[in-house]
Write a protein that holds these residues in place. Structure first.
Motif, PDB file in Angstrom:
ATOM      1  N   ARG A  13       6.182  -4.592  -2.016  1.00  0.00           N
ATOM      2  CA  ARG A  13       4.838  -4.595  -1.897  1.00  0.00           C
ATOM      3  C   ARG A  13       4.127  -4.043  -0.504  1.00  0.00           C
ATOM      4  NH1 ARG A  13       0.516  -6.205   1.478  1.00  0.00           N
ATOM      5  NH2 ARG A  13       1.657  -8.093   1.704  1.00  0.00           N
ATOM      6  N   GLN A  17       3.400   0.051  -0.168  1.00  0.00           N
ATOM      7  CA  GLN A  17       1.930   0.255  -0.129  1.00  0.00           C
ATOM      8  C   GLN A  17       1.819   1.232   0.850  1.00  0.00           C
ATOM      9  OE1 GLN A  17      -0.211  -3.511  -0.194  1.00  0.00           O
ATOM     10  NE2 GLN A  17      -0.684  -3.204   2.044  1.00  0.00           N
ATOM     11  N   ASN A  22       4.175   7.908  -3.775  1.00  0.00           N
ATOM     12  CA  ASN A  22       4.132   6.960  -5.079  1.00  0.00           C
ATOM     13  C   ASN A  22       5.263   6.754  -5.851  1.00  0.00           C
ATOM     14  OD1 ASN A  22       1.343   6.882  -3.821  1.00  0.00           O
ATOM     15  ND2 ASN A  22       0.276   7.571  -5.337  1.00  0.00           N
ATOM     16  N   SER A  47       0.746  -5.700  -5.668  1.00  0.00           N
ATOM     17  CA  SER A  47      -0.313  -6.056  -5.583  1.00  0.00           C
ATOM     18  C   SER A  47      -1.463  -5.734  -6.522  1.00  0.00           C
ATOM     19  CB  SER A  47      -0.855  -5.305  -4.013  1.00  0.00           C
ATOM     20  OG  SER A  47      -2.199  -5.825  -3.690  1.00  0.00           O
ATOM     21  N   LEU A  54      -5.356   1.597  -3.540  1.00  0.00           N
ATOM     22  CA  LEU A  54      -3.712   1.481  -3.381  1.00  0.00           C
ATOM     23  C   LEU A  54      -2.934   2.138  -4.475  1.00  0.00           C
ATOM     24  CD1 LEU A  54      -2.993  -1.936  -1.508  1.00  0.00           C
ATOM     25  CD2 LEU A  54      -2.508   0.401  -0.614  1.00  0.00           C
ATOM     26  N   GLN A  56      -0.191   3.273  -4.729  1.00  0.00           N
ATOM     27  CA  GLN A  56       1.245   3.113  -4.496  1.00  0.00           C
ATOM     28  C   GLN A  56       1.459   1.552  -5.512  1.00  0.00           C
ATOM     29  OE1 GLN A  56      -0.986   3.354  -1.887  1.00  0.00           O
ATOM     30  NE2 GLN A  56       0.143   4.549  -0.195  1.00  0.00           N
ATOM     31  N   MET A  57       0.551   0.784  -5.581  1.00  0.00           N
ATOM     32  CA  MET A  57       0.465  -0.631  -6.319  1.00  0.00           C
ATOM     33  C   MET A  57      -0.033  -0.443  -7.422  1.00  0.00           C
ATOM     34  SD  MET A  57       2.085  -2.678  -3.999  1.00  0.00           S
ATOM     35  CE  MET A  57       3.167  -1.184  -3.874  1.00  0.00           C
ATOM     36  N   SER A  60       1.236  -2.963 -11.079  1.00  0.00           N
ATOM     37  CA  SER A  60       2.087  -3.986 -10.650  1.00  0.00           C
ATOM     38  C   SER A  60       2.225  -5.256 -11.706  1.00  0.00           C
ATOM     39  CB  SER A  60       1.422  -4.502  -9.454  1.00  0.00           C
ATOM     40  OG  SER A  60       1.591  -3.540  -8.174  1.00  0.00           O
TER      41      SER A  60
END
Length: 297
Positions: A13, A17, A22, A47, A54, A56-57, A60
């Motif tokens: 996380r 992030q 990614n 997250s 975000l 990248q998250m 989740s």
């Protein structure tokens, strides 16, 4: 039997992030599986925030549903608001995390509200978690310095941590956000907080921007702190703290603790494989001194 220290792995996380690349859900799952194989049992998975903020998250909760269900593993999701909490609860996540800071300036820059307003935002989360028997972990940024306001009084950190505990957080992680602290200053914060809270509910989250993270963890150990956040290969940092790239590397924390005789439950060979795998996946050099020395042998 040697004393044990709990390591909370935040790479999936807090680490990912803040990485530019990614990863897919499959790549993130492989990362977590590697961490589990290395013996890490407390892992922050992702997250529950808008992928617009975000990316990248993203997904989740989808990732969470793919995780192993061993009873001795503790997976959590960061949930900054009630909507995020509801997403975590929908996939039966047993633990969520909320965050604020000991600095008004940082809180406004980071989550666009005052410290008091941040408490109002996640009071609903903590209440909802209580009703569902879910645990809540609290994060407090800027335990020593703020990138905008400078030095933070230990009393401010204590007051925020105590309020989180009183609201129902079972554990409070104090973040040394920009990595400028030295052991003497960290000691003053712990002294202040330990006058109000038991060491068993406090965790240290150190950044290594100036190479001080391990020294600060050593100081924390001397004062009875036995829980530390770490990120494999030193992934991540803080996008709101200029130059603060690099959470303390899990490998370096492992080395310190093992040399001091503490039990971590970590299998070092699997840890190093996990470290190499995620570094290769992200196509970046590990920021772990121990990992780089290990592979140079």
């Amino acid at each position: 039997m040697s004393e044990s220290v709990k390591i909370v792995e935040v790479g999936p996380r807090d680490g990912l992030q803040n990485e530019k690349q990614n990863l897919t859900v499959a790549q993130r799952l492989a990362f977590i599986q590697d961490l589990v194989a290395a013996g890490l049992k407390y892992i922050e998975v992702g997250s529950c925030v808008s992928p617009k903020w975000l990316p990248q998250m993203a997904q989740s909760t989808d990732l969470f549903q793919l995780l192993p269900t061993d009873t001795d593993l503790h997976f959590s999701l960061l949930t900054p608001n009630l909507k995020g909490f509801e997403a975590a609860a929908a996939v039966n996540c047993p633990e969520v995390a909320v965050f604020t800071a000991a600095s008004e300036s940082f809180t406004r820059k980071n989550i666009n509200c005052s410290i008091a307003e941040s408490f109002e935002k996640f009071a609903d989360v903590i209440q909802a978690a209580k009703m569902k028997n879910m645990r809540v972990r609290g994060y407090v940024s800027c335990m020593v310095d703020c990138p905008y306001a400078g030095a933070i009084a230990p009393e401010q950190v204590r007051d925020v941590a105590k309020r989180l505990y009183d609201m129902g957080c079972y554990e409070i992680s104090l973040g040394e956000t920009i990595g400028t602290a030295t052991p003497d200053r960290v000691a003053k914060v712990w002294d202040c907080c330990l006058a109000e809270l038991d060491a068993a509910v406090l965790a240290g989250h150190f950044h290594n921007t100036y190479g001080m993270a391990i020294a600060n963890i050593y100081q924390s150990l001397q004062q009875g702190i036995r829980i530390f956040d770490a990120s494999l290969a030193g992934l991540g940092g803080c996008p709101y703290a200029k130059g603060a790239s690099g959470n303390v590397a899990t490998e370096d924390v492992y080395y310190l603790l093992s040399q001091l005789g503490y039990e971590t439950g970590i299998d070092v060979e699997h840890l190093m494989l996990a470290s190499r795998n995620i570094s290769q996946t992200l196509q970046r050099k590990s920021l772990s001194s121990y990992a780089n020395a290990y592979w140079a042998q």
